[in-house]
Write a protein that holds these residues in place. Structure first.
Motif, mmCIF file in Angstrom:
data_model
loop_
_atom_site.group_PDB
_atom_site.id
_atom_site.type_symbol
_atom_site.label_atom_id
_atom_site.label_comp_id
_atom_site.label_asym_id
_atom_site.label_seq_id
_atom_site.Cartn_x
_atom_site.Cartn_y
_atom_site.Cartn_z
ATOM 1 N N TYR A 141 6.844 6.074 -4.874
ATOM 2 C CA TYR A 141 7.734 5.003 -4.948
ATOM 3 C C TYR A 141 8.393 4.565 -6.333
ATOM 4 O O TYR A 141 9.459 4.401 -6.591
ATOM 5 N N TRP A 194 -3.018 6.430 -1.224
ATOM 6 C CA TRP A 194 -2.191 5.213 -1.967
ATOM 7 C C TRP A 194 -1.783 5.650 -3.211
ATOM 8 O O TRP A 194 -0.365 5.373 -3.558
ATOM 9 N N THR A 195 -2.366 6.510 -4.023
ATOM 10 C CA THR A 195 -2.043 6.913 -5.350
ATOM 11 C C THR A 195 -0.565 7.745 -5.212
ATOM 12 O O THR A 195 0.259 7.600 -5.904
ATOM 13 N N PHE A 237 2.195 5.702 -4.075
ATOM 14 C CA PHE A 237 2.678 4.736 -5.280
ATOM 15 C C PHE A 237 3.549 5.431 -6.222
ATOM 16 O O PHE A 237 4.776 4.935 -6.821
ATOM 17 N N TYR A 260 6.669 -2.210 -10.350
ATOM 18 C CA TYR A 260 7.962 -1.517 -9.801
ATOM 19 C C TYR A 260 9.021 -2.134 -10.640
ATOM 20 O O TYR A 260 9.891 -1.632 -11.533
ATOM 21 N N GLU A 319 2.375 -4.239 -6.258
ATOM 22 C CA GLU A 319 3.154 -3.032 -6.380
ATOM 23 C C GLU A 319 4.339 -3.479 -6.715
ATOM 24 O O GLU A 319 5.307 -2.970 -7.481
ATOM 25 N N CYS A 355 9.870 -0.541 0.667
ATOM 26 C CA CYS A 355 8.475 -0.112 0.150
ATOM 27 C C CYS A 355 7.415 -0.889 0.880
ATOM 28 O O CYS A 355 6.560 -0.482 1.358
#
Length: 605
Positions: A355, A348-349, A352, A442, A438, A393
């Protein structure tokens, strides 16, 4: 123990015939089983053996109530017809491949399954004692603190058994419990099944190529021939003499089970001698049909049907387990989902950060955006890029993660561990919250780089439609993931839909210029609602925009004119928010419907 004693439960099946469901490519159904019958009793260990593809797994699935195809069968428990759904609830079924989340610890997995499968009135002390006793009997105590991914093949089989034993089923089905194991591990697994049968359980196993010492541990055997017909059903101790009466004596250098399976195997038509095989197997099947062993079987059927004993609270005791409250299932499913996300933090990191890098690539070309005539187009382009990137995303974050859990979900749902509603709701909440967080980060990053967030209030207003579009795309991802089994198919399907959404968002085409018979399409584009809401929140606070009329061919005096030029109306802001919320609800309702359909058509064995 005598497999034909009169004590305990007795399960009989007669005239079992099964066909595959017809598909577009398949003009006729394929028969998997042909008039199969058999009997099993408490305290006995029954082996179902056959050549590959002859219907071992299908027979177990039918007896357990999991079969999804076309079926004709008479299945009785203690002489009474039993509903397939009742059998699925009141028995244990160990699949050939135990699907499980390998990131979980053994103790965590057992605790999770115990909370959902065991009787809701069971106290914590009783539940812990039951779990402790099971893991001790299965020699798993020393592996409770390790991840499931670290278990050996034999330990995985024992873990699958442990899960099914939590509810203390009287009947246990095991689909090829020795497949993939070495001879030592396979022997230990069957010894364990033998021990449980001696304690009074009825255990029915499909088994592939058992060694002679494993084969001798079984009380009785059901032999299926190629084509799904019954070639023998009786005591293991009698099968050698039975085949000798057919002038088929097992050579001393051959394993008995391997020899008898070879005698009922039909080679493919392309191989020479297949017609001879077919004639021989047909003769073996007909011989059993007219044999004394078949007459004994019929007498046992009649005796069981005549007694019609009560089922000793068999259904009522376990039926309570299937009605665990939603408010018990839901928090535990939430806990497991959150645990899996935490355990996969590296993935996940990395995702992230990738993105976030993409958001940087979007933001840096615009630099610090100025609120002037040249900045109008830049801001609208930036808002569109931000919205579409958030959409992708969130969408592909769901499409590439949710389907991975489908095999586990289908198997656990077939075990009646929890309801589909509890599962879907827990996944929806956790993944939607994750997508919203998220999207918030962003957006903050993009607005910070480009200088659009002049105040906290302005930023929060602009973040609302971005968060909503992330929730819509997450819901859309759920829909695609449940509607299609293949990620490739769902991705291909989403391309034209996303293209229409992008075109009718409002940046690439002047919406007011569209004729009436095309213009209505914007109302089925969720990006239109999001882009309009995002534009309104951005421009609604600007009552004056500086304009040098000598240098500009077109001047916007205020934010309202900017909105009007793109076909937007600030009065539609609440309509846009309502439209996005409606899309979220529609996508999730359809996603749940498709999830129920997947359960109905997907085999969980």
């Amino acid at each position: 123990m005598d497999p034909y004693n009169d004590d305990g439960e007795v399960l009989t099946w007669k005239n079992v015939s099964a066909w595959t469901k017809r598909t577009i490519k398949m003009k006729t159904e394929i028969q998997l089983l042909d008039n199969v019958c058999g009997i099993a009793k408490s305290g006995s260990l029954l082996a179902v053996i056959s050549p590959s593809g002859a219907g071992k797994t299908t027979l177990l699935a039918i007896l357990n109530g999991r079969y999804k195809g076309i079926l004709k069968a008479e299945i009785r428990l203690n002489g009474r017809l039993v509903d397939p759904n009742l059998m699925a609830v009141n028995t244990g079924y160990v699949c050939q491949k135990h699907c499980v989340f390998e990131e979980m610890l053994v103790a965590e997995h057992l605790e999770f399954m115990a909370r959902l499968k065991m009787d809701k009135n069971t106290s914590r002390e009783e539940r812990d004692q039951t779990m402790l006793k099971i893991v001790e009997n299965l020699s798993l105590s020393h592996r409770l603190g390790v991840r499931i991914s670290s278990l050996s093949g034999g330990q995985r089989k024992r873990l699958a058994l442990a899960v099914q034993l939590l509810t203390k089923p009287k009947i246990l089905f095991c689909d090829e419990p020795t497949t993939g194991l070495d001879s030592y591990s396979a022997t230990n697994v069957v010894k364990l099944l033998r021990f449980m049968a001696d304690q009074g359980k009825m255990i029915i196993c499909s088994i592939h190529q058992p060694t002679s010492d494993i084969f001798e541990m079984f009380d009785s055997v059901s032999l299926l021939a190629s084509g799904g017909s019954l070639a023998y059903h009786g005591r293991v101790s009698d099968i050698s003499d039975y085949f000798s009466s057919l002038e088929l004596k097992c050579p001393s250098t051959f394993d008995l089970s391997e020899y008898i399976v070879s005698q009922v195997t039909i080679r493919p038509k392309s191989i020479k001698g297949s017609e001879f095989d077919r004639a021989k197997v047909t003769g073996i099947v007909e011989y059993f049909h007219n044999s004394e062993e078949r007459d004994v079987l019929e007498n046992l059927f009649s005796q069981a049907k005549a007694k019609s004993k009560l089922i000793n609270d068999f259904p009522t005791k376990r039926s309570n387990i299937s009605r665990i409250s939603f408010f018990v299932e839901f928090p535990w499913l939430l806990w497991r989902t959150a645990l899996l996300i935490r355990r996969g933090y590296k993935t996940w990191t990395l995702r992230f950060l990738l993105y976030l890098m993409v958001m940087g690539c979007i933001s840096f070309p615009y630099g610090v955006v100025q609120i002037d005539q040249t900045g109008v187009q830049n801001i609208q382009g930036l808002l569109n890029c931000l919205m579409m990137e958030i959409l992708y995303c969130s969408l592909y974050g769901i499409i590439f993660t949710f389907p991975e859990e489908m095999p586990v979900f289908i198997q656990e749902c077939a075990d009646r561990s929890y309801s589909p509603l509890s599962y879907y709701t827990s996944k929806m909440i956790i993944l939607s919250i994750k997508s919203a967080i998220e999207a918030f980060i962003y957006t903050n990053f993009v607005f910070g780089v480009t200088g659009l967030n002049k105040s906290l209030t302005d930023y929060l207003l602009c973040a609302r439609p971005v968060i909503l579009i992330s929730l819509v795309s997450s819901a859309y991802g759920f829909l695609l993931s449940t509607a299609f089994e293949s990620i490739t198919t769902s991705s291909l399907f989403s391309v034209p839909f996303e293209l229409v959404n992008g075109v009718f968002a409002g940046l690439l085409i002047r919406l007011k210029s569209l004729p009436w018979y095309i213009g209505w399409l914007k109302y089925i584009s969720f990006t239109y609602y999001a882009y309009e809401a995002l534009s309104i929140e951005q421009w609604n606070r600007y009552s004056f925009i500086e304009c040098d009329k000598e240098d500009a061919t077109l001047c916007y005096d205020n934010g309202d004119q900017v909105l009007a030029s793109f076909g937007f109306d600030k009065e539609n802001i609440y309509l846009d928010y309502c439209g996005l919320i409606v899309f979220i609800l529609i996508f999730h309702v359809l996603g749940f419907i498709f999830l129920l359909r997947r359960i109905k058509i997907s085999a969980a064995y």
